[in-house]
Scaffold this active site. Structure first.
Site, PDB file in Angstrom:
ATOM      1  N   ASP A   8       0.825  -1.197   0.000  1.00  0.00           N
ATOM      2  CA  ASP A   8       0.000   0.000   0.000  1.00  0.00           C
ATOM      3  C   ASP A   8       0.869   1.261   0.000  1.00  0.00           C
ATOM      4  OD1 ASP A   8      -2.403   1.805   0.944  1.00  0.00           O
ATOM      5  OD2 ASP A   8      -3.233  -0.197   0.617  1.00  0.00           O
TER       6      ASP A   8
ATOM      7  N   HIS B  20      -3.432   5.872   3.954  1.00  0.00           N
ATOM      8  CA  HIS B  20      -4.225   4.740   3.463  1.00  0.00           C
ATOM      9  C   HIS B  20      -3.687   3.412   3.983  1.00  0.00           C
ATOM     10  CE1 HIS B  20      -5.768   2.001   0.195  1.00  0.00           C
ATOM     11  NE2 HIS B  20      -6.831   2.775   0.310  1.00  0.00           N
TER      12      HIS B  20
ATOM     13  N   SER C 177     -11.551  -0.348   0.200  1.00  0.00           N
ATOM     14  CA  SER C 177     -10.206  -0.482   0.780  1.00  0.00           C
ATOM     15  C   SER C 177     -10.287  -0.916   2.228  1.00  0.00           C
ATOM     16  CB  SER C 177      -9.463   0.860   0.715  1.00  0.00           C
ATOM     17  OG  SER C 177      -8.869   1.074  -0.532  1.00  0.00           O
TER      18      SER C 177
END
Length: 746
Positions: free
Chosen positions: A212, A358, A674
């Site tokens: 990621d 994220h 996600s």
């Protein structure tokens, strides 16, 4: 046209560099400074002859796949070699965030710890993600009223309101003396599952890979009680290459190096032990390797009876433990912050920051242990180890590409296999570029990965459900079928991608919003160039290849000159049928992260909105639902009603208002698929602990985990038929997914 090249690469190579660089897909993998392409390669046999003859750099991956870096002018010479089967553009990938454990039946099979709380996160609005910092306070969660929910902080901290205003979101400070409690997504304190014998499942002895935007390795939730890291290896692809890994990208940090960085930051004694650059693990007599979870700092201290101590170097190759080296960590790397270490050791660079947050958020859902919240906000597998890869990103956007992700998968699979660790791989990135049928090299590669070691790959289905980026048309013979699409003001590049059956014969027409002209596009294969007012049209029509049975049209819209924008308004695209056998046509525009929200089809289709690589057959594809209302999340990508991936998604998990770890040591709220995928990645870790680590079923990985999760999935009120294109087999429910028998299977 060259049949060893995919359509987008063929078009990119045919264009002047100035035009190519104005489209994110066509320039993906190309460095204009060096004129080097990074491409995906499918090959057979040995690559030695190619490397001896051409100035190329090749990174072989698992199976017959590779990443190749090659000067643009040498690509024709490369294609002559019979070892080269197919070359594909390294397409861009985007984060699948728009912006619970209890609902996933984990708390009903596990004991709930005193003071346990909830992980929550943002809705699918456009408001900024809200950050929660550790500290005194209480978060009062959503009720059934229409009033905005508020967090009250009786001490340091401020008020937070998830409203729709344009004001900056405020910070709330939960922590000791307070709690995080809401009626939504993830009851993290109930993250410990129990098996039939009453033992708890925490992910211990397994690893979860976070591929990621990076992870804040200093966050307390990713450290043990004594401050040692839970991250076994951290590959930062964004740092300058240090010459120490086979991929030719970035720098790999060992667990020992991360512990040294943590020690330097804390100004205290070293939290870990072992040889610098190596990972101490314990090897039980049955050959299964589990990370040393001792609270003495992580150093292997002889292990339990029947175990031997080995070390795993940072490149993932297992080797017997030898005498310690001099502790030198090298001279550092540009792009990473240098941290002071004791005078006897060389300066050590630091992994670069997770700027988007994220990856840190996803890691917390998978495996956060809740230390920053006094144990309240735990992820699904709070004692699993972590393998982290910070994916290299394009300089002017938030995406990575296929090549970086495929190398990351290769690295973590090899690392876990060498260490005999059961591995759950989380991928919360996706792309709209491709036929969405599992035929691309990325999807084929992921399908093969389950045959190496004991692993499972979990992917998010994306947030394209209502983005208006997909349209399905059933073409009728002798009619002109319209597929209008809008282009928002300020759009400086766009593509339209069409896939149809080869047996159908069509021609196409395109006209701009002002109706000033129209171009006729023949249906036969070739590369075409047109102008329409102040717009350039560049397109390729390709025939089927050995790896793709459909015919593709890939059309790129560019303004006539750099610095201008495309003509905004409604463009008219028409399909004229000359002969029809199937008549089924699917069209895609770039994903919502790549374009303006006002760009999209006027007659969109919500089915077929999965993003790649969730279309790969052997991965677990996870859509999203709102656990506060038990309803499907409208933004979530959906599968096809029929076709090669009609059985996708596999299941759904919480995706709305998920609070998880944030860079800096606190928590933030996010929504999107996600956030759904890591619930399943964590659940897969618990299942592998139950089967492999605890010896009940040494073959509990790969497709077997998918089958168990599908079998145990629970229905949602709005659906009567399963599987379906929205939620697959239903919502994640770990309790009903545990195998019925605890007998050892070998």
């Amino acid at each position: 046209m060259e049949q060893k090249l995919d359509s987008e690469l063929s078009l990119a190579l045919s264009l002047p560099e100035e035009e190519r660089m104005r489209n994110a897909v066509l320039r993906s993998g190309y460095d204009p400074g060096s004129r080097i392409w990074t491409l995906l390669l499918l090959y057979h046999g040995s690559l030695d002859e190619i490397e001896a003859a051409l100035p190329v750099s090749i990174v072989p991956l698992l199976g017959s796949y590779a990443v190749i870096r090659i000067p643009a002018e040498k690509i024709p010479a490369l294609l002559v070699f019979p070892q080269v089967l197919y070359l594909e553009l390294s397409h861009p990938l985007y984060e699948e965030a728009i912006t619970g454990i209890a609902e996933s039946c984990m708390d009903t099979v596990l004991p709930v710890l005193p003071g346990s709380g909830t992980l929550i996160g943002p809705d699918d609005s456009d408001e900024p993600d809200r950050t929660v910092s550790p500290g005194p306070g209480t978060l009062i969660g959503p009720d059934d009223s229409d009033e905005p929910d508020w967090a009250v902080s009786p001490g340091p901290g401020t008020l937070i309101s998830p409203d729709d205003s344009d004001e900056p979101d405020r910070t709330v400070s939960p922590g000791p003396g307070g709690s995080l409690a809401t009626g939504s997504s993830l009851a993290t304190g109930s993250s410990l599952a129990t098996g039939e014998d009453g033992g708890t499942l925490t992910g211990r002895g397994t690893a979860i890979a976070i591929l990621d935007s990076g992870v804040d390795y200093r966050h307390p939730d990713f450290c043990t009680a004594d401050g040692a890291t839970r991250i076994l290896t951290y590959w930062d692809q964004t740092l300058d290459y240090d010459g120490m890994n086979r991929y030719g990208v970035g720098r790999i940090f060992s667990r020992e190096e991360l512990d040294r960085l943590l020690t330097a930051a804390a100004g205290s004694g070293a939290p870990g032990g072992g040889t610098p650059g190596e990972l101490p693990v314990s090897v039980p007599s049955d050959g299964t390797v589990a990370p040393d979870m001792a609270t003495d700092g992580g150093a292997a201290d002889g292990g339990a009876p029947g175990e031997q101590t080995v070390s795993v170097p940072s490149d993932g190759t297992a080797a017997p433990d030898t005498a310690a080296d001099d502790g030198s960590a090298g001279s550092g790397s540009a792009g990473g912050q240098t941290v002071s270490v004791p005078a006897t050791e060389a300066p050590l660079p630091e992994p670069s920051a997770d700027f988007s947050g994220h990856g840190t958020h996803i890691a917390g859902i998978c495996a956060g242990n809740g230390r920053a919240s006094g144990g309240r906000n735990r992820g699904a597998a709070p004692e699993s180890s972590l393998l982290v890869v910070k994916l290299k990103n394009d300089a002017d956007s938030v995406f990575t590409d296929y090549a970086n992700l495929m190398m990351a998968v290769d690295y973590v699979v090899r690392f876990a296999s060498d260490a005999a660790l059961p591995l759950s791989i989380n991928i919360s990135y996706g792309s709209n570029d491709g036929p969405h049928d599992g035929s691309g090299l990325m999807e084929r590669y992921l399908n093969n990965c389950i045959f190496y070691g004991k692993n499972v790959v979990v992917t998010a289905t994306g947030n394209e459900g209502i983005s208006r980026r997909h349209s399905h048309v059933q073409v009728s013979e002798d009619t002109r079928n319209a597929v209008p699409f809008s282009v928002a003001p300020g759009e400086n590049s766009l593509y339209l991608q069409l896939f149809k059956h080869y047996g159908d014969t069509f021609t196409y027409r395109l006209s701009p919003p002002d109706g000033s002209g129209e171009i006729l596009i023949p249906g036969r294969a070739g590369i075409y160039r047109f102008s329409l007012g102040n717009n350039l049209i560049r397109l390729i029509i390709s025939d089927p290849t050995p790896y793709q049975s459909l015919q593709e049209l890939f059309l790129v819209l560019l303004p006539a000159a750099s610095g201008l924008s495309l003509s905004s308004g409604v463009w008219q695209f028409h399909i004229q049928a000359e002969s029809v056998v199937s008549g089924s046509v699917n069209l895609w525009l770039p994903s919502r992260e790549a374009t303006n929200a006002a760009t999209g089809f006027l007659s969109p289709s919500v089915d077929g909105t999965l993003t790649i690589p969730s279309t790969a057959a052997n991965v677990i594809s996870v859509s999203g639902y709102d656990s506060t209302t038990d309803t499907f999340a409208s933004f979530s990508g959906r599968g096809f009603l029929r076709g090669p991936v009609s059985d996708k998604p596999d299941l759904t998990a919480p995706a709305v208002n998920i609070l998880s770890t944030a860079p800096g040591g606190g928590y933030s709220i996010k929504s999107g698929t996600s956030m759904a995928a890591p619930f399943v990645s964590g659940a897969a870790s618990l299942l592998m602990e139950y089967g492999i680590v605890q010896g009940r079923d040494l073959f509990l990985y790969g497709e077997k985990i998918k089958a168990l999760l599908q079998k145990g999935a629970r229905p949602l009120p709005a659906f009567s038929e399963y599987p379906n294109p929205s939620v697959g087999w239903g919502a994640l429910c770990l309790k009903d997914s545990l195998p019925e028998s605890t007998a050892l299977r070998q």
